[in-house]
Design a protein around this motif. Structure first.
Motif, PDB file in Angstrom:
ATOM      1  N   TYR A   1      32.623  38.117  44.060  1.00 43.05           N
ATOM      2  CA  TYR A   1      33.968  38.030  44.628  1.00 43.05           C
ATOM      3  C   TYR A   1      33.985  38.601  46.050  1.00 43.05           C
ATOM      4  O   TYR A   1      34.586  38.023  46.964  1.00 43.05           O
ATOM      5  CB  TYR A   1      34.951  38.783  43.725  1.00 43.05           C
ATOM      6  CG  TYR A   1      36.345  38.830  44.276  1.00 43.05           C
ATOM      7  CD1 TYR A   1      37.170  37.717  44.192  1.00 43.05           C
ATOM      8  CD2 TYR A   1      36.839  39.974  44.904  1.00 43.05           C
ATOM      9  CE1 TYR A   1      38.458  37.742  44.719  1.00 43.05           C
ATOM     10  CE2 TYR A   1      38.119  40.008  45.428  1.00 43.05           C
ATOM     11  CZ  TYR A   1      38.924  38.903  45.329  1.00 43.05           C
ATOM     12  OH  TYR A   1      40.192  38.936  45.859  1.00 43.05           O
ATOM     13  N   GLY A   2      33.323  39.728  46.238  1.00 48.30           N
ATOM     14  CA  GLY A   2      33.268  40.365  47.560  1.00 48.30           C
ATOM     15  C   GLY A   2      32.601  39.485  48.594  1.00 48.30           C
ATOM     16  O   GLY A   2      33.059  39.386  49.733  1.00 48.30           O
ATOM     17  N   THR A   3      31.513  38.834  48.194  1.00 46.05           N
ATOM     18  CA  THR A   3      30.823  37.954  49.136  1.00 46.05           C
ATOM     19  C   THR A   3      31.700  36.746  49.456  1.00 46.05           C
ATOM     20  O   THR A   3      31.886  36.391  50.618  1.00 46.05           O
ATOM     21  CB  THR A   3      29.468  37.504  48.552  1.00 46.05           C
ATOM     22  OG1 THR A   3      28.688  38.674  48.309  1.00 46.05           O
ATOM     23  CG2 THR A   3      28.719  36.598  49.512  1.00 46.05           C
TER      24      THR A   3
ATOM     25  N   ASP B   1      29.656  44.542  38.021  1.00 45.79           N
ATOM     26  CA  ASP B   1      29.043  44.622  39.340  1.00 45.79           C
ATOM     27  C   ASP B   1      28.706  43.236  39.876  1.00 45.79           C
ATOM     28  O   ASP B   1      29.043  42.896  41.009  1.00 45.79           O
ATOM     29  CB  ASP B   1      27.781  45.487  39.245  1.00 45.79           C
ATOM     30  CG  ASP B   1      27.166  45.745  40.610  1.00 45.79           C
ATOM     31  OD1 ASP B   1      27.886  46.240  41.497  1.00 45.79           O
ATOM     32  OD2 ASP B   1      25.978  45.432  40.798  1.00 45.79           O
TER      33      ASP B   1
ATOM     34  N   TRP C   1      32.079  41.366  40.666  1.00 46.59           N
ATOM     35  CA  TRP C   1      32.785  41.883  41.832  1.00 46.59           C
ATOM     36  C   TRP C   1      32.007  41.642  43.120  1.00 46.59           C
ATOM     37  O   TRP C   1      32.582  41.400  44.177  1.00 46.59           O
ATOM     38  CB  TRP C   1      33.097  43.371  41.661  1.00 46.59           C
ATOM     39  CG  TRP C   1      34.317  43.613  40.834  1.00 46.59           C
ATOM     40  CD1 TRP C   1      34.357  44.035  39.535  1.00 46.59           C
ATOM     41  CD2 TRP C   1      35.686  43.427  41.231  1.00 46.59           C
ATOM     42  NE1 TRP C   1      35.661  44.128  39.110  1.00 46.59           N
ATOM     43  CE2 TRP C   1      36.504  43.759  40.123  1.00 46.59           C
ATOM     44  CE3 TRP C   1      36.305  43.007  42.412  1.00 46.59           C
ATOM     45  CZ2 TRP C   1      37.899  43.695  40.170  1.00 46.59           C
ATOM     46  CZ3 TRP C   1      37.691  42.942  42.453  1.00 46.59           C
ATOM     47  CH2 TRP C   1      38.474  43.280  41.353  1.00 46.59           C
ATOM     48  N   ARG C   2      30.683  41.731  43.049  1.00 47.61           N
ATOM     49  CA  ARG C   2      29.899  41.438  44.247  1.00 47.61           C
ATOM     50  C   ARG C   2      30.070  39.977  44.650  1.00 47.61           C
ATOM     51  O   ARG C   2      30.173  39.659  45.836  1.00 47.61           O
ATOM     52  CB  ARG C   2      28.413  41.713  44.006  1.00 47.61           C
ATOM     53  CG  ARG C   2      28.063  43.186  44.098  1.00 47.61           C
ATOM     54  CD  ARG C   2      26.626  43.407  43.619  1.00 47.61           C
ATOM     55  NE  ARG C   2      26.269  44.798  43.701  1.00 47.61           N
ATOM     56  CZ  ARG C   2      25.441  45.309  44.619  1.00 47.61           C
ATOM     57  NH1 ARG C   2      24.857  44.526  45.495  1.00 47.61           N
ATOM     58  NH2 ARG C   2      25.173  46.596  44.636  1.00 47.61           N
TER      59      ARG C   2
ATOM     60  N   SER D   1      34.885  36.434  49.326  1.00 46.34           N
ATOM     61  CA  SER D   1      36.101  36.696  50.100  1.00 46.34           C
ATOM     62  C   SER D   1      35.810  37.295  51.472  1.00 46.34           C
ATOM     63  O   SER D   1      36.747  37.617  52.205  1.00 46.34           O
ATOM     64  CB  SER D   1      37.104  37.549  49.311  1.00 46.34           C
ATOM     65  OG  SER D   1      36.467  38.535  48.571  1.00 46.34           O
TER      66      SER D   1
END
Lengths: 349, 349
Positions: B272-274, B266, B269-270, B276
């Motif tokens: 990475y999400g932020t 989590d 990935w968070r 990108s």
């Protein structure tokens, strides 16, 4: 139809197709009605409640446009199923909490729901997508007339419809509109707006009505008073106020887009990035981030996401919905995990 | 080659190809040297410093494997260009701050850099990818020998090489290793590890050496003492300790993957999400999130990202690099915007 079919169906009001649906999620009207010569539910004994249920059920059965309805008695439902209905705004927490002859009839597409033996013998409700109280009023009045041809409601020529709680006496009507007001929250104008609304004899509540707090920048605005006004008066009054609020929100959105473009884009894209990548997420955080994404779709910052997907997610990420989707009980940790998975899947699609 | 060519080049040590490069970013050795019979830089007058520069420059020019080097005098460089070289770890902040005959020679692929008129007349440095002090030592000793055939360094048979600061007397050597220790930080074991390292006469510093704080879970570990030990002793000692630290970090990583899989996924990935999706991001936040993504790539949670991209981003997102990439001065707000854009582009590719 059966209860388990609902999970794969999108309620009409969630589709985001109604007027002003960029700001107004849904419009809802409910009428409170009681059968003549039977005590209100809280005072009625078990036999009287059973009688209420049987009378109303048989009358509802006769109405042709309710033919595909689901009839559910609370006593037959698991806790998760009841919570599931509350999460879909089809029953009240009060109905869900009890069992004694409490029931609900839910029409096709979840446009009507009729609660039996809630605080009043009968509470009928119509929900429509967007800002559409007139249409909701037209539909509920039609249902009310259909019922009145077969039922005698407690009615007093001077006071109007009699109800268990004095605040509902008169029309027995509550009209409420669910507004999504993220820009008024971001620009810190929301408190001023809500204060004004309160002064106009309207109530402001959260996502699940009475006693719930605002979350995800959703505010439910409804009439407080029903006595001394006609149904049309009430709808006209609340409509006038809501038009104003919609206008404020539109101005706040365009001011954000103009003056704080990067900050706004950043907030919205980060919310999208977190939602499409998180592996575990609480209900509270998910609602807050979905709220930003909803704004992003509506101000055309997020072009690849459609509004129906986001509206649906607000419903689907709730605890009972997650458990119905998985068809098993999930502890909170497991729910947070499943919630994150569901959001990722829906956003990818 | 010229300074502006560096921006499109990836330093050898950033490629992530060296031994243990999942945990060790780079290994660096520098030798401090001074010319005989000329005062140390801080005491030398302008003419003496000019002489130091001219002597060393002409000797470096003769070394065949330094043929494609870039020679840069600080007085000819803009503030942004100097900061750019600091950000690439090619010069020290001290060299960047001055101008009086201060210069640097940077070899092809940025493997060697030779600072002239820093605290000492000459500081030569080699950086290698991963945990590779032996190779760094071999290369720097070769350069040192090449220089000694043409230069007479201040040397004392009893003390060794003489340097401006007493802590460097002896070998004049500092060996340092840049470690990425996110799992020791997450499992709260890092302080214990760092305390042990300090007791072993090793220094722990941040990303940019002396006086900088750790960020992005990067820790630079280097020898404190040079007097009384041979170059090989120093390298052997620090190598032994670092092997231990690498081992601790590996154990911490596998414990996180085993016991807190979802929480770890989590977080990663968070991050990475932020990265990108963000539209504006500070250097501090970017480094912290890139650190998580770097861990994610190394523990095979993020399969689609390659480590060279992430290693490069740590360098490219710095203020002077962003300004060189844009070829213009950017205020901090604009840099945060460009940083976010750059990260999105690189992660998408």
């Amino acid at each position: 139809m059966r209860l388990n079919d609902l999970i794969n169906q999108t309620s009409e009001w969630v589709k985001g197709t109604g007027p002003e649906s960029e700001i107004v999620m849904s419009s809802r009207i409910r009428f409170a009605r009681n059968l003549e010569n039977i005590p209100f539910s809280h005072w009625a004994d078990s036999g009287q409640k059973k009688k209420v249920l049987s009378i109303i059920k048989s009358v509802l059965n006769k109405i042709d446009y309710l033919r595909n309805s689901i009839f559910l008695e609370m006593s037959n439902l698991s806790t998760v199923d009841r919570q599931f209905l509350v999460e879909r705004h089809l029953i009240s927490p009060e109905l869900a909490a009890g069992s004694d002859s409490k029931a609900v009839v839910i029409s096709d597409k979840e446009i009507f729901s009729c609660m039996i033996n809630e605080e009043d013998h009968l509470r009928i409700q119509v929900i429509r997508s967007g800002f559409n109280l007139e249409e909701a009023l037209r539909l509920i009045e039609r249902l009310d007339s259909s019922l009145e041809t077969n039922l005698r409601f407690a009615y007093n020529a001077r006071w109007g419809y009699l109800t268990a709680c004095p605040t509902n006496v008169g029309t027995g009507m509550r009209a409420s509109v669910m507004l999504h007001l993220p820009a008024l929250v971001m620009t810190r104008q929301i408190n001023k707006v809500l204060q004004t609304i309160s002064k106009l004899n309207l109530a402001v509540r959260g996502l699940y009505g009475e006693g719930t707090e605002a979350s995800g920048n959703f505010f439910q605005i409804s009439n407080q008073v029903t006595l001394g006004y006609s149904e049309k008066d009430i709808v006209d009054n609340i409509t006038r106020v809501i038009r104003q609020v919609i206008d404020y929100e539109k101005k706040a959105r365009s001011s954000l887009v103009t003056n704080k473009e990067i900050e706004l884009e950043d907030k919205i894209w980060r919310a999208y990035g977190t939602l499409s990548n998180a592996r575990t997420i609480s209900s509270k955080e998910a609602i807050e981030l979905l709220s930003l994404v909803r704004l992003g779709v509506n101000v055309r910052i997020l072009e690849s996401v459609d509004i129906e997907t986001i509206n649906k997610l607000f419903i689907l990420i709730q605890p009972a919905h997650l458990q119905k989707l998985e068809d098993k009980t999930l502890d909170p940790r497991r729910r947070d995990f499943k919630r994150a998975e569901l959001i990722r899947d829906k956003l990818k699609a």
